[in-house]
Write a protein that holds these residues in place. Structure first.
Motif, PDB file in Angstrom:
ATOM      1  N   ALA A   1       0.940  -1.199  -0.102  1.00  0.00           N
ATOM      2  CA  ALA A   1      -0.204   0.008   0.085  1.00  0.00           C
ATOM      3  C   ALA A   1       0.994   1.383   0.026  1.00  0.00           C
ATOM      4  CB  ALA A   1      -0.991  -0.100   1.449  1.00  0.00           C
ATOM      5  N   LEU A   2       2.046   1.174   0.579  1.00  0.00           N
ATOM      6  CA  LEU A   2       2.801   2.502   0.881  1.00  0.00           C
ATOM      7  C   LEU A   2       3.840   2.863  -0.024  1.00  0.00           C
ATOM      8  CD1 LEU A   2       2.421   2.567   4.695  1.00  0.00           C
ATOM      9  CD2 LEU A   2       1.141   3.799   3.019  1.00  0.00           C
ATOM     10  N   ASP A   3       4.445   1.732  -0.637  1.00  0.00           N
ATOM     11  CA  ASP A   3       5.655   1.886  -1.492  1.00  0.00           C
ATOM     12  C   ASP A   3       5.174   2.837  -2.650  1.00  0.00           C
ATOM     13  OD1 ASP A   3       8.200   1.599  -2.536  1.00  0.00           O
ATOM     14  OD2 ASP A   3       7.658  -0.010  -3.782  1.00  0.00           O
ATOM     15  N   GLY A   4       5.838   3.898  -2.862  1.00  0.00           N
ATOM     16  CA  GLY A   4       5.601   5.024  -4.002  1.00  0.00           C
ATOM     17  C   GLY A   4       4.351   5.959  -3.667  1.00  0.00           C
ATOM     18  N   ALA A   5       3.812   5.598  -2.402  1.00  0.00           N
ATOM     19  CA  ALA A   5       2.583   6.806  -2.040  1.00  0.00           C
ATOM     20  C   ALA A   5       3.414   7.923  -1.795  1.00  0.00           C
ATOM     21  CB  ALA A   5       1.920   6.018  -0.876  1.00  0.00           C
ATOM     22  N   GLU A   6       2.548   9.008  -1.818  1.00  0.00           N
ATOM     23  CA  GLU A   6       2.906  10.506  -1.416  1.00  0.00           C
ATOM     24  C   GLU A   6       2.569  10.568   0.007  1.00  0.00           C
ATOM     25  OE1 GLU A   6       2.415  15.093  -2.665  1.00  0.00           O
ATOM     26  OE2 GLU A   6       2.757  13.608  -4.281  1.00  0.00           O
ATOM     27  N   TRP A   7       3.479  11.123   0.823  1.00  0.00           N
ATOM     28  CA  TRP A   7       3.003  11.298   2.156  1.00  0.00           C
ATOM     29  C   TRP A   7       4.087  12.660   2.562  1.00  0.00           C
ATOM     30  CZ3 TRP A   7       5.647   9.279   7.203  1.00  0.00           C
ATOM     31  CH2 TRP A   7       4.964  10.040   8.263  1.00  0.00           C
ATOM     32  N   MET A   8       3.552  13.570   3.237  1.00  0.00           N
ATOM     33  CA  MET A   8       4.235  14.799   3.386  1.00  0.00           C
ATOM     34  C   MET A   8       4.797  15.398   2.164  1.00  0.00           C
ATOM     35  SD  MET A   8       5.319  13.936   7.370  1.00  0.00           S
ATOM     36  CE  MET A   8       5.421  15.530   8.072  1.00  0.00           C
ATOM     37  N   ASN A   9       4.528  15.254   1.273  1.00  0.00           N
ATOM     38  CA  ASN A   9       5.088  15.804  -0.095  1.00  0.00           C
ATOM     39  C   ASN A   9       6.343  15.052  -0.581  1.00  0.00           C
ATOM     40  OD1 ASN A   9       3.447  17.925  -0.400  1.00  0.00           O
ATOM     41  ND2 ASN A   9       4.206  19.219   1.060  1.00  0.00           N
ATOM     42  N   ARG A  10       6.250  13.865   0.045  1.00  0.00           N
ATOM     43  CA  ARG A  10       7.418  12.945  -0.619  1.00  0.00           C
ATOM     44  C   ARG A  10       6.953  11.526  -1.043  1.00  0.00           C
ATOM     45  NH1 ARG A  10      12.896  13.960   1.477  1.00  0.00           N
ATOM     46  NH2 ARG A  10      12.854  16.031   2.380  1.00  0.00           N
ATOM     47  N   GLU A  11       7.606  11.033  -1.969  1.00  0.00           N
ATOM     48  CA  GLU A  11       7.222   9.447  -2.417  1.00  0.00           C
ATOM     49  C   GLU A  11       7.943   8.571  -1.685  1.00  0.00           C
ATOM     50  OE1 GLU A  11       7.726   7.129  -6.482  1.00  0.00           O
ATOM     51  OE2 GLU A  11       7.140   9.212  -6.789  1.00  0.00           O
ATOM     52  N   LEU A  12       7.322   7.915  -0.924  1.00  0.00           N
ATOM     53  CA  LEU A  12       7.752   7.005   0.181  1.00  0.00           C
ATOM     54  C   LEU A  12       8.530   5.883  -0.798  1.00  0.00           C
ATOM     55  CD1 LEU A  12       5.138   6.457   2.671  1.00  0.00           C
ATOM     56  CD2 LEU A  12       7.391   8.123   2.846  1.00  0.00           C
ATOM     57  N   LYS A  13       9.578   5.247  -0.253  1.00  0.00           N
ATOM     58  CA  LYS A  13      10.285   4.109  -0.767  1.00  0.00           C
ATOM     59  C   LYS A  13       9.922   3.328   0.339  1.00  0.00           C
ATOM     60  CE  LYS A  13      13.230   1.632  -3.255  1.00  0.00           C
ATOM     61  NZ  LYS A  13      12.700   0.855  -4.190  1.00  0.00           N
ATOM     62  N   VAL A  14       9.123   2.032   0.345  1.00  0.00           N
ATOM     63  CA  VAL A  14       9.028   1.185   1.469  1.00  0.00           C
ATOM     64  C   VAL A  14       9.407  -0.177   1.027  1.00  0.00           C
ATOM     65  CG1 VAL A  14       7.136   0.321   2.875  1.00  0.00           C
ATOM     66  CG2 VAL A  14       6.890   2.681   2.107  1.00  0.00           C
ATOM     67  N   ASN A  15       9.963  -1.038   1.547  1.00  0.00           N
ATOM     68  CA  ASN A  15      10.269  -2.582   1.162  1.00  0.00           C
ATOM     69  C   ASN A  15      10.946  -3.301   2.640  1.00  0.00           C
ATOM     70  OD1 ASN A  15      13.328  -1.730   1.222  1.00  0.00           O
ATOM     71  ND2 ASN A  15      13.101  -0.966  -0.594  1.00  0.00           N
TER      72      ASN A  15
END
Length: 94
Positions: free
Chosen positions: A61-75
């Protein structure tokens, strides 16, 4: 096992991350590393969840999601390598 979360805003705190990841299951631990010299957050974190299934849901769900004006890297976090013999010194004997 734990989750690596990269490209975080320097304003993010443990509570912020816990809230976001709690949507996908129970969060056991959040670690936000900081620079040893400056104390400034380093822009990434590690999150441990109650189960691998919950970790997988959060990553998807969160890899590549935008949060606080940043694109998250989640792995999945990779095991830390032993770097004790690095740093320019070699253990050669002559």
């Amino acid at each position: 096992m734990s989750i690596y979360v990269g490209n975080l805003s320097y304003e993010v705190n443990q509570e912020d991350l816990s809230e976001v990841f709690a949507e996908y299951g129970t969060v056991k631990r959040v670690h936000l590393p900081s620079d040893r010299e400056t104390g400034r957050k380093r822009g990434f974190a590690f999150v441990e969840m109650e189960s691998e299934a919950n970790e997988d849901k959060a990553i998807e769900a969160l890899d590549g999601a935008e949060w606080m004006n940043r694109e998250l890297k989640v792995n999945k976090a990779k095991p830390r390598e032993d770097n004790r013999n690095s740093g320019g010194r070699r253990n050669n004997r002559f």
